[in-house]
Motif scaffolding. Structure first.
Motif, short mmCIF file in Angstrom:
data_model
loop_
_atom_site.label_atom_id
_atom_site.label_comp_id
_atom_site.label_asym_id
_atom_site.label_seq_id
_atom_site.Cartn_x
_atom_site.Cartn_y
_atom_site.Cartn_z
N ASP A 78 0.85 -0.93 0.01
CA ASP A 78 -0.12 0.25 0.00
C ASP A 78 0.65 1.13 -0.05
OD1 ASP A 78 -2.53 1.44 0.14
OD2 ASP A 78 -1.49 2.15 2.47
N ARG A 79 1.81 1.10 1.06
CA ARG A 79 2.60 2.00 0.58
C ARG A 79 3.12 2.78 -0.56
NH1 ARG A 79 3.91 1.47 6.36
NH2 ARG A 79 4.64 -0.51 6.28
N ILE A 80 3.91 1.97 -1.17
CA ILE A 80 4.60 1.43 -1.91
C ILE A 80 3.73 2.30 -3.20
CG2 ILE A 80 6.02 0.12 -4.18
CD1 ILE A 80 6.61 -1.37 -2.05
N ALA A 81 2.31 1.86 -3.45
CA ALA A 81 1.99 1.96 -4.78
C ALA A 81 1.51 4.07 -4.23
CB ALA A 81 0.26 1.81 -4.57
N TYR A 82 0.93 3.97 -3.40
CA TYR A 82 1.34 4.91 -2.79
C TYR A 82 1.92 6.62 -2.61
CZ TYR A 82 0.09 9.60 0.40
OH TYR A 82 0.40 10.99 1.23
N CYS A 83 2.94 5.75 -2.65
CA CYS A 83 4.30 7.09 -2.82
C CYS A 83 4.40 7.02 -4.28
CB CYS A 83 5.55 6.16 -2.43
SG CYS A 83 5.10 5.89 -0.18
N ALA A 84 4.23 6.09 -4.83
CA ALA A 84 5.05 5.66 -6.77
C ALA A 84 3.78 6.94 -7.22
CB ALA A 84 4.60 4.85 -7.44
N MET A 85 2.82 6.13 -6.80
CA MET A 85 1.20 7.78 -6.96
C MET A 85 1.85 9.38 -6.70
SD MET A 85 -0.92 7.69 -8.78
CE MET A 85 -2.52 5.99 -9.18
N GLU A 86 2.33 9.06 -6.21
CA GLU A 86 3.13 10.77 -5.57
C GLU A 86 3.66 11.65 -6.40
OE1 GLU A 86 1.98 12.23 -0.62
OE2 GLU A 86 3.87 12.41 -1.02
N VAL A 87 4.98 10.61 -6.42
CA VAL A 87 5.87 10.93 -6.61
C VAL A 87 5.50 11.12 -9.06
CG1 VAL A 87 8.12 10.03 -8.18
CG2 VAL A 87 7.06 9.96 -5.47
N SER A 88 4.58 10.27 -9.07
CA SER A 88 4.25 10.21 -10.66
C SER A 88 3.26 11.45 -10.40
CB SER A 88 3.53 8.96 -10.93
OG SER A 88 2.21 9.24 -10.56
N VAL A 89 3.03 12.37 -9.42
CA VAL A 89 2.49 13.80 -9.57
C VAL A 89 3.40 14.84 -10.26
CG1 VAL A 89 1.18 15.87 -9.14
CG2 VAL A 89 0.43 12.92 -8.15
N VAL A 90 4.31 14.72 -9.23
CA VAL A 90 5.36 15.54 -9.88
C VAL A 90 6.14 15.54 -11.88
CG1 VAL A 90 7.91 15.95 -9.56
CG2 VAL A 90 6.70 15.49 -7.33
N TYR A 91 6.07 14.09 -11.96
CA TYR A 91 6.83 13.73 -13.38
C TYR A 91 5.06 13.89 -14.60
CZ TYR A 91 10.79 11.43 -12.06
OH TYR A 91 11.85 11.40 -11.81
N ILE A 92 4.27 13.69 -14.26
CA ILE A 92 3.04 14.49 -14.92
C ILE A 92 3.02 15.39 -14.98
CG2 ILE A 92 -0.17 14.27 -15.60
CD1 ILE A 92 0.65 11.78 -13.61
N ILE A 93 3.32 16.42 -14.00
CA ILE A 93 3.43 18.14 -14.21
C ILE A 93 4.59 18.01 -14.60
CG2 ILE A 93 3.84 19.76 -12.49
CD1 ILE A 93 1.96 19.02 -10.32
N LEU A 131 -5.05 10.82 -4.86
CA LEU A 131 -4.54 11.40 -3.23
C LEU A 131 -5.86 11.85 -2.09
CD1 LEU A 131 -1.84 12.96 -4.54
CD2 LEU A 131 -1.51 10.97 -3.61
N ALA A 132 -6.39 12.53 -3.29
CA ALA A 132 -7.38 12.77 -2.64
C ALA A 132 -8.51 11.78 -1.72
CB ALA A 132 -8.57 13.50 -3.25
N LEU A 133 -8.39 10.80 -2.76
CA LEU A 133 -9.42 9.69 -1.82
C LEU A 133 -8.27 8.65 -0.22
CD1 LEU A 133 -12.15 7.45 -2.06
CD2 LEU A 133 -10.31 6.10 -3.37
N ARG A 134 -7.40 8.97 -0.98
CA ARG A 134 -5.97 8.40 0.00
C ARG A 134 -6.87 9.98 1.79
NH1 ARG A 134 -2.65 4.65 -0.34
NH2 ARG A 134 -2.22 4.67 2.13
N ARG A 135 -6.58 10.95 1.63
CA ARG A 135 -6.61 11.71 2.61
C ARG A 135 -8.38 11.92 2.96
NH1 ARG A 135 -3.51 15.53 3.74
NH2 ARG A 135 -1.69 16.25 3.07
N ALA A 136 -9.10 11.25 1.92
CA ALA A 136 -11.12 11.24 2.64
C ALA A 136 -10.74 9.87 3.55
CB ALA A 136 -11.24 11.14 1.70
#
Lengths: 238, 219
Positions: A78-93, A131-136
């Motif tokens: 779960d942590r790997i998936a979350y961290c990869a998604m967070e880093v991917s946001v930077v790369y998409i931008i 990321l919003a879903l995780r925070r909710a």
């Protein structure tokens, strides 16, 4: 683990520096018709997009699938998936920014309603939604399950983005680099470009590893805080 | 699984028929949104049928959000989840049942909105009828996807705002493919390519839903 982190860091710095040196000073400029010095964006934009669309989303999808599979279910996935998604946001931008820098002189606008651009922007919104879903969700187990399912659902959109340049009439270049017999980049330019793919892939895993450590420590800190709060309540009651 | 699907679908449709929210709130909202979209474009642009497919799908997306929220809300009324867990219903059947009910509701609303687009946006009746099968498949894909996204966001903090954030971007490919197939039916063009994309999306969402809906039910 620190060992891996160190090697990844060294590999990232060496390949990135080599990409910069080769890209800026060794490779020749493209012809004016092909964009001149602007074509040097080829040494970063496709590699960043590769990491944003395939490597990072692939990591999230695989980690999410492994979390959902009972045999491999663990909060590590779960942590790997979350961290990869967070880093991917930077790369998409970064993908969108470098694409816009290319688009302004080439197409005359910073943003075009092009299939590849639009679908990449949609992917960014989906990643932010993840990321919003995780925070909710407060409960770690529920959060992990829902995030894993959403991670898989997002992956359904990646093929749409990949094939968008073929399905829709688009300004964006088609997948010529990976099409056999149609390699449109030659010599030192091709090697520099391929090196950039390695450089940004190493960089992604380096950042992922660092972000994972931060998340791991944050989880431990939350656990300590909770234990302290429970102990304080027990002392109050005693 | 199919029996569970049928039971859940009839239960959802019965709830909807008794509450009449679809009839008195959702459909009027859709028609109003269609009229407002036409007003926003202005009479010159709205009168051209080229804008109609896009407006139809845009309005359908907003209407779908309301329906998804309601459909997911039914499962989150106090005691419902516990009852489903106690009964030992097959989660895949629950997913298919909810998808069927949501799709039927979307079809009903979609038919009204298609009529609205013929009347208000001047799309040709023959072209609209030609587009009908692709519209039904697209709405079916929205139903399947919507059931999953509704379950994902149900019971979290701020579901009303989170649902559009996660659902609308995921619907974007369906919106584009649906709009293109509708336009192709009206004005000619490659219809089958868009059909294919929408059908693949429908099958993909159904497969993911059947496999993973149970994980969301666990939570």
């Amino acid at each position: 683990m620190k060992f891996t982190q160190r090697y990844l860091g060294v590999a990232t710095i060496v390949t990135l520096v080599a990409t910069i040196v080769l890209g800026l000073w060794v490779t020749p400029p493209a012809t004016q018709a092909q964009g001149g010095d602007l074509a040097r964006l080829l040494y970063i934009h496709p590699a960043i997009a590769w990491v944003a669309l395939y490597v990072s989303f692939g990591t999230t999808t695989v980690a999410s699938a492994l979390y959902l599979w009972r045999r491999t279910r663990s909060m590590v996935m779960d942590r790997i998936a979350y961290c990869a998604m967070e880093v991917s946001v930077v790369y998409i931008i970064l993908t969108l920014i470098t694409g816009s820098i290319w688009g302004r002189p080439t197409w005359g606008v910073w943003w075009a309603w092009d299939a590849r651009l639009t679908s990449t922007a949609i992917l960014l919104v989906l990643a932010l939604g993840y990321l919003a879903l995780r925070r909710a969700n407060d409960d770690p187990e529920i959060r992990a399950r829902r995030s894993a399912v959403f991670g898989i659902l997002i992956a359904l959109n990646v093929p749409v983005i990949h094939y968008s340049v073929l399905w829709w009439k688009t300004l964006h270049q088609g997948p010529t680099l990976l099409t056999p017999g149609q390699i449109a980049v030659h010599g030192s330019m091709l090697w520099t470009m391929l090196l950039s793919f390695f450089a940004f892939t190493f960089q992604f895993f380096w950042l992922l590893r660092a972000r994972y450590r931060v998340e791991e420590q944050a989880t431990q800190a939350r656990g300590i805080e909770q234990a302290d709060a429970i102990a304080a309540r027990q002392r109050e009651g005693a | 699984m199919m029996r569970t699907a049928w039971l859940v679908a009839t239960k959802d449709l019965r709830v909807e028929a008794r509450s009449r929210v679809l009839l008195w709130q959702v459909v009027p909202f859709g028609v109003l949104a269609l009229v407002l979209s036409g007003l926003a474009l202005g009479p010159a642009a709205a009168g051209k049928s080229s804008a109609a497919p896009g407006l139809f799908y845009l309005v359908t997306l907003f209407v779908a959000l309301l329906m998804i929220s309601r459909s997911a809300g039914i499962e989150h009324t106090p005691g419902t989840r516990e009852s489903i867990a106690t009964l030992g219903l097959d989660p895949a059947g629950v997913f298919l049942g909810k998808t069927l009910a949501l799709t039927l509701e979307l079809w009903a609303t979609g038919l009204v909105l298609l009529g609205g687009s013929v009347l208000l946006l001047h799309t040709s009746l023959v072209g609209t009828l030609h587009a009908l099968p692709s519209v039904l498949v697209t709405l079916g894909a929205m139903g399947a996807a919507g059931t999953m996204y509704g379950a994902l966001t149900a019971g979290v903090d701020g579901p009303a705002t989170l649902l559009p954030v996660v659902t609308l971007p995921a619907f974007a490919p369906l919106l584009v493919a649906g709009e293109r197939s509708f336009s192709a039916a009206l004005h000619g063009g490659a219809l089958w390519e868009w059909w294919l994309i929408v059908t693949v999306a429908l099958v993909g969402y159904l497969a993911v839903g059947v496999l993973l809906y149970g994980v969301l039910e666990e939570s």
